[in-house]
Design an enzyme around this catalytic site. Structure first.
Site, PDB file in Angstrom:
ATOM      1  N   ARG A   1       0.847  -1.206   0.000  1.00 50.94           N
ATOM      2  CA  ARG A   1       0.000   0.000   0.000  1.00 50.94           C
ATOM      3  C   ARG A   1       0.881   1.256   0.000  1.00 50.94           C
ATOM      4  NH1 ARG A   1      -1.344   1.697   4.545  1.00 50.94           N
ATOM      5  NH2 ARG A   1      -2.148  -0.235   5.432  1.00 50.94           N
TER       6      ARG A   1
ATOM      7  N   TYR B   1     -17.246  15.290 -15.219  1.00 50.88           N
ATOM      8  CA  TYR B   1     -17.720  13.896 -15.222  1.00 50.88           C
ATOM      9  C   TYR B   1     -18.763  13.717 -14.112  1.00 50.88           C
ATOM     10  CZ  TYR B   1     -17.718   8.905 -14.268  1.00 50.88           C
ATOM     11  OH  TYR B   1     -18.118   7.618 -14.013  1.00 50.88           O
TER      12      TYR B   1
ATOM     13  N   ASP C   1      -8.154  18.135 -14.280  1.00 46.84           N
ATOM     14  CA  ASP C   1      -8.399  16.760 -14.719  1.00 46.84           C
ATOM     15  C   ASP C   1      -8.049  16.715 -16.209  1.00 46.84           C
ATOM     16  OD1 ASP C   1      -9.535  14.431 -15.728  1.00 46.84           O
ATOM     17  OD2 ASP C   1     -11.216  14.455 -14.337  1.00 46.84           O
TER      18      ASP C   1
ATOM     19  N   LYS D   1      -8.594   5.679 -19.129  1.00 43.92           N
ATOM     20  CA  LYS D   1      -8.919   6.188 -20.456  1.00 43.92           C
ATOM     21  C   LYS D   1      -7.691   6.123 -21.368  1.00 43.92           C
ATOM     22  CE  LYS D   1     -12.967   6.855 -18.640  1.00 43.92           C
ATOM     23  NZ  LYS D   1     -12.825   7.008 -17.220  1.00 43.92           N
TER      24      LYS D   1
HETATM   25  O1  P1T Z   1     -13.772   5.943 -13.738  1.00 41.62           O
HETATM   26  P1  P1T Z   1     -12.582   6.448 -12.972  1.00 41.62           P
HETATM   27  O2  P1T Z   1     -11.277   5.862 -13.403  1.00 41.62           O
HETATM   28  O3  P1T Z   1     -12.786   6.411 -11.478  1.00 41.62           O
HETATM   29  O4  P1T Z   1     -12.417   8.007 -13.371  1.00 41.62           O
HETATM   30  C1  P1T Z   1     -13.431   8.942 -13.161  1.00 41.62           C
HETATM   31  C2  P1T Z   1     -13.319  10.038 -14.188  1.00 41.62           C
HETATM   32  C3  P1T Z   1     -12.675  11.225 -13.847  1.00 41.62           C
HETATM   33  N1  P1T Z   1     -12.535  12.233 -14.730  1.00 41.62           N
HETATM   34  C4  P1T Z   1     -13.006  12.143 -15.979  1.00 41.62           C
HETATM   35  C5  P1T Z   1     -12.831  13.296 -16.919  1.00 41.62           C
HETATM   36  C6  P1T Z   1     -13.644  10.981 -16.401  1.00 41.62           C
HETATM   37  O5  P1T Z   1     -14.094  10.918 -17.657  1.00 41.62           O
HETATM   38  C7  P1T Z   1     -13.826   9.905 -15.471  1.00 41.62           C
HETATM   39  C8  P1T Z   1     -14.558   8.660 -15.852  1.00 41.62           C
HETATM   40  N2  P1T Z   1     -15.396   8.842 -16.955  1.00 41.62           N
HETATM   41  C9  P1T Z   1     -16.236   7.901 -17.500  1.00 41.62           C
HETATM   42  C10 P1T Z   1     -16.332   6.651 -17.038  1.00 41.62           C
HETATM   43  C11 P1T Z   1     -17.005   8.352 -18.674  1.00 41.62           C
HETATM   44  O6  P1T Z   1     -17.551   7.522 -19.411  1.00 41.62           O
HETATM   45  O7  P1T Z   1     -17.074   9.575 -18.872  1.00 41.62           O
END
Ligand code: P1T
Length: 381
Positions: free
Chosen positions: A46, A98, A170, A195
């Site tokens: 961790r 998001y 972000d 992504k």
């Molecule tokens: O899904 P996660 O890895 O926890 O990330 C969240 C997140 C944060 N910031 C942005 C700009 C994002 O697009 C996302 C996750 N987005 C999707 C799952 C989506 O389909 O837009």
């Protein structure tokens, strides 16, 4: 060292014990100590893990940052940032983010006493006007999810620097291959590595990159204290994806700009939201602060909710799925899927309409993608 070279080499020297050219998956939770407190730099996974360390070093370098911290999801990374603050502290957040980020702020941290103001960060004066004595952080996306609004990172950094508060960007939609917010004055860069960084829709992860040593110390403490860390195999998959980021992004970029221009004059389309279009209000800022426009766009189709649903279920190569940034193209309906957690009145006010669909353009052949969308747009019940 240039970007493409860093992606392959930073943090990734051949393994000293075997010569393996790929950083091994150190699938271990703990490390034997020679004597109590005497160890080789790792105590417990961790806290640190060699595979995760390699990812942290490499992606931090690609962002032009000094330090990187990896997390088990994008939301795990955002959660960890927000735990720096105390009840009564105030956060200014972009009004188009998001849906899960909004949900985390509105349904979790607001109940713990943090206060939030949502503003259109593409208007720096709106951010300045929202500042309060206890404002600690501005949280923004550019381009935003799902409306692809563009904010001027350097202009916002000037405001946050003067107010002595943090600016977090972000950078998920762009990746460091196209935009490096730390170099434009941001304090924290955040990624959903799920992504473009991972790039193959096979792993969920998050990331923070910073340059300030004190900020790194605080966040590293919280990474360990909160514990939202990725496992060694997920770190390895993410690092493997990262190596090909530059070539994948170039292919996403080529396909997406061609598709945005083509859709803009399609008879079944009312409008296309993508910063590559000269008609996009953020086009000039985007050209100045980034080296491309990204593979995500939103499209308003003619005919309302039913037409939008029909397009979403009629494509063959664009899978109907949440997420974005993988090699395969995806299509989704934000109001029903990724942004359902935003109240309907707020969605309507922002412009997340029922005829809005979002595309993540993959790296398949452009002609196949275009034919696929054309067929789906022209499909009739
Ligand atoms: O899904 P996660 O890895 O926890 O990330 C969240 C997140 C944060 N910031 C942005 C700009 C994002 O697009 C996302 C996750 N987005 C999707 C799952 C989506 O389909 O837009």
């Amino acid at each position: 060292m240039r970007f493409e070279t860093k992606a392959i080499h930073v943090g990734q020297d051949p393994d000293p014990s075997t010569g393996a050219v790929v950083v091994p998956i150190y699938q271990t939770s703990t490390y034997a100590q020679e004597d109590a407190g005497v160890h080789k730099g790792h105590e417990y996974t961790r806290t640190s893990n060699p595979t995760r360390d390699a990812l942290q070093q490499c992606l931090a370098a690609l962002e032009g940052g000094s330090f990187g911290l990896a997390f088990g999801s994008g939301l795990g990374a955002i959660t960890t940032v927000l735990t720096m603050f105390a009840a009564g502290d105030h956060v200014i957040c972009g009004d188009d983010v998001y849906g899960g980020t909004f949900r985390l702020f509105d349904k979790v941290f607001r109940h713990l006493g943090l206060e939030f103001t949502y503003v259109d960060t593409s208007k720096p004066e709106a951010v300045r006007a929202a500042l309060r004595p206890r404002t600690k952080l501005v949280w923004m996306e550019t381009p935003t999810n799902p409306l692809l609004k563009i904010s001027d990172i350097a202009a916002l950094a000037a405001i946050t620097r003067e107010a002595k508060i943090l600016l977090a960007v972000d950078n998920t939609f762009m990746s460091p291959a196209l935009q490096r917010p730390l170099e434009l004055g941001a304090d924290i860069v955040m990624h959903s590595t799920t992504k473009y960084i991972g790039g193959h829709s096979d792993v969920v992860g998050g990331f923070l990159a910073v340059s300030d040593p004190d900020l790194h110390t605080r966040l590293k403490f919280l990474q360990n204290a909160v514990g939202a860390v990725p496992g060694p195999f997920d770190s390895w998959l993410t690092l493997r994806g990262l190596k090909t980021l530059a070539v994948r992004i170039a292919a996403h970029e080529r396909n997406a700009t061609a598709i945005a221009a083509w859709l803009a004059s399609h008879p079944e389309v009312e409008g296309v939201l993508h910063p590559s279009l000269a008609s996009h209000p953020g086009h000039e800022i985007q050209k100045r602060q980034a080296s491309g426009f990204g593979g995500v766009m939103s499209v308003r189709v003619r005919g309302g909710l039913e037409a939008a649903r029909r397009v979403c279920r009629s494509t063959r190569f664009f899978f109907l799925a949440e997420s974005l940034g993988g090699v395969e193209s995806l299509i989704e309906h934000p109001a029903i899927m990724t942004h359902a957690s935003i109240p309907p009145e707020t969605r309507a006010a922002l412009g997340i309409t029922d005829n809005l669909i979002r595309l993540s353009v993959g790296i398949e052949h452009l002609d196949d993608l275009q034919e696929d969308l054309d067929r789906a747009l022209r499909a009739r019940p």
